[in-house]
Design an enzyme around this catalytic site. Structure first.
Site, mmCIF file in Angstrom:
data_model
loop_
_atom_site.group_PDB
_atom_site.id
_atom_site.type_symbol
_atom_site.label_atom_id
_atom_site.label_comp_id
_atom_site.label_asym_id
_atom_site.label_seq_id
_atom_site.Cartn_x
_atom_site.Cartn_y
_atom_site.Cartn_z
ATOM 1 N N ASP A 8 71.522 60.326 3.486
ATOM 2 C CA ASP A 8 72.227 60.925 3.287
ATOM 3 C C ASP A 8 71.579 62.327 2.232
ATOM 4 O O ASP A 8 70.398 61.706 1.994
ATOM 5 C CB ASP A 8 73.727 61.698 3.049
ATOM 6 C CG ASP A 8 74.316 62.670 2.830
ATOM 7 O OD1 ASP A 8 74.281 63.607 3.615
ATOM 8 O OD2 ASP A 8 74.877 63.270 1.638
ATOM 9 N N ASP A 10 71.809 65.893 0.832
ATOM 10 C CA ASP A 10 72.505 66.858 -0.496
ATOM 11 C C ASP A 10 73.499 65.069 -1.307
ATOM 12 O O ASP A 10 74.240 64.869 -0.590
ATOM 13 C CB ASP A 10 73.506 67.759 0.107
ATOM 14 C CG ASP A 10 73.097 68.726 1.099
ATOM 15 O OD1 ASP A 10 72.169 69.213 0.401
ATOM 16 O OD2 ASP A 10 73.464 68.740 1.879
ATOM 17 N N GLY A 45 79.828 66.536 3.382
ATOM 18 C CA GLY A 45 78.968 66.302 3.864
ATOM 19 C C GLY A 45 79.449 66.537 5.204
ATOM 20 O O GLY A 45 79.554 66.217 6.635
ATOM 21 N N ILE A 46 80.727 67.698 5.366
ATOM 22 C CA ILE A 46 82.196 67.880 6.106
ATOM 23 C C ILE A 46 80.762 69.781 6.252
ATOM 24 O O ILE A 46 80.449 70.524 5.550
ATOM 25 C CB ILE A 46 83.299 68.972 5.649
ATOM 26 C CG1 ILE A 46 84.129 67.664 5.082
ATOM 27 C CG2 ILE A 46 83.860 69.322 6.824
ATOM 28 C CD1 ILE A 46 84.471 66.742 6.213
ATOM 29 N N ARG A 48 79.380 73.394 7.754
ATOM 30 C CA ARG A 48 80.404 74.252 6.797
ATOM 31 C C ARG A 48 80.945 75.489 7.356
ATOM 32 O O ARG A 48 81.790 75.048 6.113
ATOM 33 C CB ARG A 48 79.012 75.176 7.322
ATOM 34 C CG ARG A 48 78.979 76.832 6.195
ATOM 35 C CD ARG A 48 77.773 77.397 5.930
ATOM 36 N NE ARG A 48 76.717 76.471 6.525
ATOM 37 C CZ ARG A 48 75.529 77.661 7.077
ATOM 38 N NH1 ARG A 48 75.567 78.767 7.420
ATOM 39 N NH2 ARG A 48 74.279 77.211 7.130
ATOM 40 N N SER A 115 73.125 69.556 7.064
ATOM 41 C CA SER A 115 73.278 70.430 6.755
ATOM 42 C C SER A 115 71.977 71.791 7.552
ATOM 43 O O SER A 115 71.262 70.710 7.938
ATOM 44 C CB SER A 115 72.482 70.794 5.293
ATOM 45 O OG SER A 115 71.698 72.233 4.951
ATOM 46 N N ASN A 117 70.020 73.849 6.431
ATOM 47 C CA ASN A 117 69.335 74.035 6.066
ATOM 48 C C ASN A 117 68.503 73.410 4.855
ATOM 49 O O ASN A 117 68.236 73.606 4.127
ATOM 50 C CB ASN A 117 70.346 74.405 4.383
ATOM 51 C CG ASN A 117 70.799 76.485 4.307
ATOM 52 O OD1 ASN A 117 70.090 77.897 4.675
ATOM 53 N ND2 ASN A 117 72.740 75.962 4.041
ATOM 54 N N ASP A 169 76.576 59.764 -0.781
ATOM 55 C CA ASP A 169 77.809 60.090 -1.475
ATOM 56 C C ASP A 169 78.853 60.708 -1.146
ATOM 57 O O ASP A 169 79.516 61.501 -2.068
ATOM 58 C CB ASP A 169 77.192 61.331 -2.472
ATOM 59 C CG ASP A 169 77.104 62.608 -2.318
ATOM 60 O OD1 ASP A 169 76.479 62.954 -1.006
ATOM 61 O OD2 ASP A 169 77.339 63.726 -2.789
#
Ligand code: G6P
Ligand code: MG
Length: 220
Positions: A8, A10, A45-46, A48, A115, A117, A169
């Site tokens: 993952d 972030d 993890g969800i 936006r 994400s 981004n 995480d």
């Protein structure tokens, strides 16, 4: 044993999970309520919009689709502001050493994030070279806990899920890994990440020997 490690982004590779939290916190503050760290864990993890729905529910705020789009955009603008100045120093402890070790051992590496981004972050932190494949939120339909992002990474590397181990995480990310049929190492607090097969504080605490010994708690 594993041939692929899927990470993952972030909160595992880069220290950006805290900026997501700060951006949601700022939005919640403007809407008149305080965001708890416990809720912050649920948002990890969800996607936006799903995360926005959780935040609005927590604040007992009703909004129509149009307002939701606006609020999601506002949160994202705060987030983009927070990450506008990030650089290599946001890469988390142990990441570069472990990823180099994996590739020297001829194991494949993937980055799998929901994400949208991701490309900004990848560019600013220079992490692209650490991965054989990258899957981000623009390439998938369903965010975690749906397994799509991890299955896509496995598919791109032409391996079966059983050959993959995921580093996460987020509680939602651990569920996604298990639903994909993959083992999962949690990065963070063991009491929060109790569903993971194994939990470490950061990637400084892992090496190839530990990887081979990861026990399985079985599938979801
Ligand atoms: C990651 C983060 C989440 C975030 C999601 C969507 O999974 O852990 O906190 O909500 O990506 O990110 P985005 O950058 O597209 O808003
Ligand atoms: Mg994360």
């Amino acid at each position: 044993s594993f041939s692929v490690c899927i990470f993952d982004m972030d909160g595992v590779i880069v220290d950006t999970a805290r900026y997501h939290f700060l951006a949601w916190k700022k939005l919640a503050g403007e809407l008149g309520f305080e965001l708890s760290p416990e809720l912050g864990e649920q948002l990890k993890g969800i996607g936006r919009l799903e995360a926005l729905n959780i935040v609005l529910k927590f604040g007992s705020i009703k909004a129509n689709e149009k307002d939701k789009q606006k609020l999601a955009k506002r949160k994202n603008n705060y987030y983009l502001e927070f990450i506008s100045k990030i650089d290599e120093s946001e890469v988390l402890p142990g990441v570069i050493t472990f990823l180099k070790t994996l590739r020297e051992a001829k194991l494949k590496t993937a980055l799998a994030t929901v994400s949208k981004n991701a490309s900004v972050i990848i560019e600013k932190t220079g992490i692209e070279k650490l991965f054989d494949v990258i899957v981000d939120g623009n390439m998938i339909k369903n965010g975690k806990p749906d397994p799509e992002v991890f299955l896509k990474a496995a598919e791109m590397l032409e391996v079966s899920p059983q050959e993959c181990i995921v580093f996460e995480d987020a509680v939602a990310g651990i569920e996604a890994a298990h639903r994909a049929g993959m083992k999962c190492i949690g990065i963070g607090n063991p009491s929060v990440l109790s569903k993971a097969d194994f939990v470490i504080r950061n990637l400084k605490e892992i090496n190839l020997g530990v990887l081979e010994k990861v026990p399985s708690k079985g599938a979801f």
